[in-house]
Design a protein around this motif. Structure first.
Motif, PDB file in Angstrom:
ATOM      1  N   ASP A 165      41.800  46.994  35.793  1.00 40.53           N
ATOM      2  CA  ASP A 165      41.925  48.071  34.806  1.00 40.53           C
ATOM      3  C   ASP A 165      43.364  48.553  34.631  1.00 40.53           C
ATOM      4  O   ASP A 165      43.613  49.650  34.146  1.00 40.53           O
ATOM      5  CB  ASP A 165      41.017  49.243  35.170  1.00 40.53           C
ATOM      6  CG  ASP A 165      40.687  50.125  33.972  1.00 40.53           C
ATOM      7  OD1 ASP A 165      40.798  49.633  32.838  1.00 40.53           O
ATOM      8  OD2 ASP A 165      40.348  51.307  34.175  1.00 40.53           O
ATOM      9  N   THR A 166      44.307  47.728  35.041  1.00 39.16           N
ATOM     10  CA  THR A 166      45.741  48.011  34.878  1.00 39.16           C
ATOM     11  C   THR A 166      46.370  46.819  34.176  1.00 39.16           C
ATOM     12  O   THR A 166      45.957  45.683  34.398  1.00 39.16           O
ATOM     13  CB  THR A 166      46.419  48.229  36.240  1.00 39.16           C
ATOM     14  OG1 THR A 166      45.803  49.334  36.906  1.00 39.16           O
ATOM     15  CG2 THR A 166      47.914  48.498  36.095  1.00 39.16           C
ATOM     16  N   THR A 178      50.872  42.307  27.781  1.00 39.63           N
ATOM     17  CA  THR A 178      50.676  42.757  29.155  1.00 39.63           C
ATOM     18  C   THR A 178      49.549  41.966  29.809  1.00 39.63           C
ATOM     19  O   THR A 178      48.724  41.357  29.133  1.00 39.63           O
ATOM     20  CB  THR A 178      50.356  44.260  29.197  1.00 39.63           C
ATOM     21  OG1 THR A 178      49.225  44.537  28.357  1.00 39.63           O
ATOM     22  CG2 THR A 178      51.549  45.088  28.728  1.00 39.63           C
ATOM     23  N   ILE A 179      49.518  42.033  31.124  1.00 38.20           N
ATOM     24  CA  ILE A 179      48.561  41.268  31.907  1.00 38.20           C
ATOM     25  C   ILE A 179      48.207  42.071  33.159  1.00 38.20           C
ATOM     26  O   ILE A 179      48.953  42.974  33.558  1.00 38.20           O
ATOM     27  CB  ILE A 179      49.156  39.885  32.287  1.00 38.20           C
ATOM     28  CG1 ILE A 179      48.059  38.875  32.609  1.00 38.20           C
ATOM     29  CG2 ILE A 179      50.150  40.004  33.428  1.00 38.20           C
ATOM     30  CD1 ILE A 179      47.422  38.263  31.388  1.00 38.20           C
ATOM     31  N   ARG A 180      47.097  41.740  33.769  1.00 39.37           N
ATOM     32  CA  ARG A 180      46.736  42.426  35.021  1.00 39.37           C
ATOM     33  C   ARG A 180      47.790  42.139  36.097  1.00 39.37           C
ATOM     34  O   ARG A 180      48.216  40.988  36.268  1.00 39.37           O
ATOM     35  CB  ARG A 180      45.361  41.939  35.480  1.00 39.37           C
ATOM     36  CG  ARG A 180      44.868  42.613  36.747  1.00 39.37           C
ATOM     37  CD  ARG A 180      43.346  42.719  36.814  1.00 39.37           C
ATOM     38  NE  ARG A 180      42.674  41.452  36.687  1.00 39.37           N
ATOM     39  CZ  ARG A 180      41.980  40.855  37.672  1.00 39.37           C
ATOM     40  NH1 ARG A 180      41.919  41.410  38.859  1.00 39.37           N
ATOM     41  NH2 ARG A 180      41.367  39.730  37.469  1.00 39.37           N
ATOM     42  N   ILE A 228      41.166  48.500  42.211  1.00 43.69           N
ATOM     43  CA  ILE A 228      42.353  48.983  41.480  1.00 43.69           C
ATOM     44  C   ILE A 228      43.552  49.095  42.406  1.00 43.69           C
ATOM     45  O   ILE A 228      44.698  49.010  41.952  1.00 43.69           O
ATOM     46  CB  ILE A 228      42.097  50.335  40.779  1.00 43.69           C
ATOM     47  CG1 ILE A 228      41.864  51.457  41.795  1.00 43.69           C
ATOM     48  CG2 ILE A 228      40.938  50.231  39.792  1.00 43.69           C
ATOM     49  CD1 ILE A 228      41.783  52.843  41.170  1.00 43.69           C
ATOM     50  N   TYR A 229      43.324  49.248  43.711  1.00 45.67           N
ATOM     51  CA  TYR A 229      44.411  49.405  44.676  1.00 45.67           C
ATOM     52  C   TYR A 229      44.930  48.077  45.212  1.00 45.67           C
ATOM     53  O   TYR A 229      46.020  48.023  45.765  1.00 45.67           O
ATOM     54  CB  TYR A 229      43.942  50.258  45.857  1.00 45.67           C
ATOM     55  CG  TYR A 229      43.299  51.554  45.449  1.00 45.67           C
ATOM     56  CD1 TYR A 229      44.064  52.616  44.974  1.00 45.67           C
ATOM     57  CD2 TYR A 229      41.908  51.721  45.523  1.00 45.67           C
ATOM     58  CE1 TYR A 229      43.471  53.812  44.588  1.00 45.67           C
ATOM     59  CE2 TYR A 229      41.310  52.917  45.153  1.00 45.67           C
ATOM     60  CZ  TYR A 229      42.087  53.952  44.680  1.00 45.67           C
ATOM     61  OH  TYR A 229      41.504  55.136  44.300  1.00 45.67           O
ATOM     62  N   SER A 230      44.142  47.026  45.055  1.00 43.08           N
ATOM     63  CA  SER A 230      44.488  45.736  45.661  1.00 43.08           C
ATOM     64  C   SER A 230      44.643  44.608  44.649  1.00 43.08           C
ATOM     65  O   SER A 230      45.479  43.710  44.834  1.00 43.08           O
ATOM     66  CB  SER A 230      43.404  45.332  46.672  1.00 43.08           C
ATOM     67  OG  SER A 230      42.127  45.263  46.038  1.00 43.08           O
ATOM     68  N   HIS A 231      43.848  44.626  43.594  1.00 40.54           N
ATOM     69  CA  HIS A 231      43.853  43.538  42.615  1.00 40.54           C
ATOM     70  C   HIS A 231      44.403  43.955  41.247  1.00 40.54           C
ATOM     71  O   HIS A 231      44.577  43.114  40.370  1.00 40.54           O
ATOM     72  CB  HIS A 231      42.439  42.995  42.406  1.00 40.54           C
ATOM     73  CG  HIS A 231      41.870  42.294  43.599  1.00 40.54           C
ATOM     74  ND1 HIS A 231      41.461  42.969  44.731  1.00 40.54           N
ATOM     75  CD2 HIS A 231      41.629  40.972  43.836  1.00 40.54           C
ATOM     76  CE1 HIS A 231      40.995  42.092  45.617  1.00 40.54           C
ATOM     77  NE2 HIS A 231      41.084  40.883  45.105  1.00 40.54           N
ATOM     78  N   ARG A 282      48.929  49.693  30.733  1.00 43.27           N
ATOM     79  CA  ARG A 282      47.964  50.766  30.966  1.00 43.27           C
ATOM     80  C   ARG A 282      47.742  50.957  32.458  1.00 43.27           C
ATOM     81  O   ARG A 282      48.051  50.070  33.267  1.00 43.27           O
ATOM     82  CB  ARG A 282      46.640  50.471  30.271  1.00 43.27           C
ATOM     83  CG  ARG A 282      45.767  49.431  30.936  1.00 43.27           C
ATOM     84  CD  ARG A 282      44.445  49.234  30.205  1.00 43.27           C
ATOM     85  NE  ARG A 282      43.548  48.394  30.959  1.00 43.27           N
ATOM     86  CZ  ARG A 282      42.695  47.535  30.420  1.00 43.27           C
ATOM     87  NH1 ARG A 282      42.635  47.399  29.115  1.00 43.27           N
ATOM     88  NH2 ARG A 282      41.894  46.813  31.181  1.00 43.27           N
ATOM     89  N   LEU A 283      47.213  52.130  32.794  1.00 48.30           N
ATOM     90  CA  LEU A 283      46.878  52.469  34.169  1.00 48.30           C
ATOM     91  C   LEU A 283      45.387  52.797  34.260  1.00 48.30           C
ATOM     92  O   LEU A 283      44.775  53.155  33.247  1.00 48.30           O
ATOM     93  CB  LEU A 283      47.730  53.661  34.625  1.00 48.30           C
ATOM     94  CG  LEU A 283      49.216  53.325  34.866  1.00 48.30           C
ATOM     95  CD1 LEU A 283      50.056  54.587  34.954  1.00 48.30           C
ATOM     96  CD2 LEU A 283      49.385  52.484  36.123  1.00 48.30           C
ATOM     97  N   PRO A 284      44.795  52.701  35.447  1.00 52.97           N
ATOM     98  CA  PRO A 284      43.329  52.769  35.578  1.00 52.97           C
ATOM     99  C   PRO A 284      42.778  54.200  35.671  1.00 52.97           C
ATOM    100  O   PRO A 284      42.194  54.599  36.677  1.00 52.97           O
ATOM    101  CB  PRO A 284      43.076  52.009  36.878  1.00 52.97           C
ATOM    102  CG  PRO A 284      44.279  52.324  37.709  1.00 52.97           C
ATOM    103  CD  PRO A 284      45.428  52.362  36.740  1.00 52.97           C
TER     104      PRO A 284
END
Length: 301
Positions: A150-151, A49-51, A144-147, A134-136
């Protein structure tokens, strides 16, 4: 090391060629049924997985619309001035817009809607070792909403998400039919229904269309294919990452395609240019009446 039994080898070759020798992964799937046509670089596409970078903005948008933070009429953010509306914010990937929307939305809602769209858990594809991502949880940073900070997501999760946003809210179970019998008897299976009003889900589509027509994915995009998608680009795990998740033709989505590329030469045009893999004989540019219908639907809702 990919296991290619049951894949469409013609589409697989086109996908490999579209990557152009760059490090990356590609998933091509039927958007309505979950039938997987090819997964290039299965270790990266399924097992790592990746951001998500800016592709997370689709989750923020869906959540904001359903929670009344984003207006379905004009795409503005409630009680907050922004330089763009929802359509152009998706198309041009406006970080400030989604951070402002996210501030009114809150972490818990982003996580909740991410789950509904298939993030943070395995998709169930019939390959071993699928990573859940994963989720933040409990992260209040505006990025977390734009970039997508942590996800983490996989390429196949991005394909499932794009399909769910555009196929009527069905979160498909992606499967590779391994034999001729499985291909002949293939039936769609929906792992879950996205429990959101259809007018709220569909409201993200004009912005996804705009990304391909005039926004961040326009370069090298064949405008006759009717692609709708979302780009992302950022640094993660020490290297540049480029992402593009999409469907086509948007009027009646047939294919969901997700691309993640990595490395120094990774760019948004590289990821989105991989859309040259669309089989042109089965895709078409959406009609003007379809676009008008989306706009009028959002005004009535």
């Amino acid at each position: 090391n990919d296991k290619t039994d049951g894949e469409d080898l013609a589409i697989r070759n086109v996908a490999i060629n579209a990557l152009g020798g760059h490090a990356g992964s590609v998933v091509v799937m039927e958007a309505q049924t979950g039938k997987v046509l090819t997964i290039v670089n299965q270790n990266w596409a399924v097992r790592s997985t990746i951001r998500p970078c800016s592709t997370i903005k689709l989750v923020t948008a869906a959540a904001g619309l359903n929670e009344g933070v984003i207006s379905k009429v004009d795409g503005s953010v409630r009680n907050t001035p922004t330089r763009r509306n929802l359509d152009t914010a998706i198309a041009y990937s406006d970080n400030g817009y989604f951070q402002r929307a996210g501030a009114s939305l809150g972490n818990q809602k982003l996580v909740e809607y991410g789950k509904q769209l298939g993030l943070g858990a395995p998709t169930g594809v019939n390959l071993e070792g699928e990573a859940p991502g994963r989720l933040p949880y409990n992260n209040s940073n505006a990025r977390i909403y734009s970039h997508g900070d942590d996800t983490e997501v996989s390429t196949i999760q991005l394909a499932v998400m794009a399909a769910a946003l555009t196929n009527g809210g069905n979160r498909v179970l992606p499967r590779i039919p391994r034999s001729s019998v499985e291909k002949a008897k293939f039936q769609p299976f929906y792992k879950a229904k996205v429990e959101l009003p259809q007018q709220n889900i569909r409201r993200v589509i004009p912005g996804m269309m705009g990304a391909a027509e005039y926004g961040t994915a326009r370069r090298n995009m064949d405008q006759n294919l009717g692609v709708a998608g979302k780009t992302g680009s950022c640094i993660d795990k020490g290297s540049w990452v480029g992402l593009f998740t999409s469907v086509a033709p948007i009027e009646q989505p047939k294919y969901a395609v997700a691309v993640i590329t990595r490395g120094l030469e990774t760019t948004l045009p590289r990821a989105s240019a991989s859309m040259s893999m669309w089989p042109s004989r089965t895709t078409k540019r959406p009609s003007s009446s379809f676009a008008r219908g989306l706009i009028s639907a959002r005004v009535r809702s």
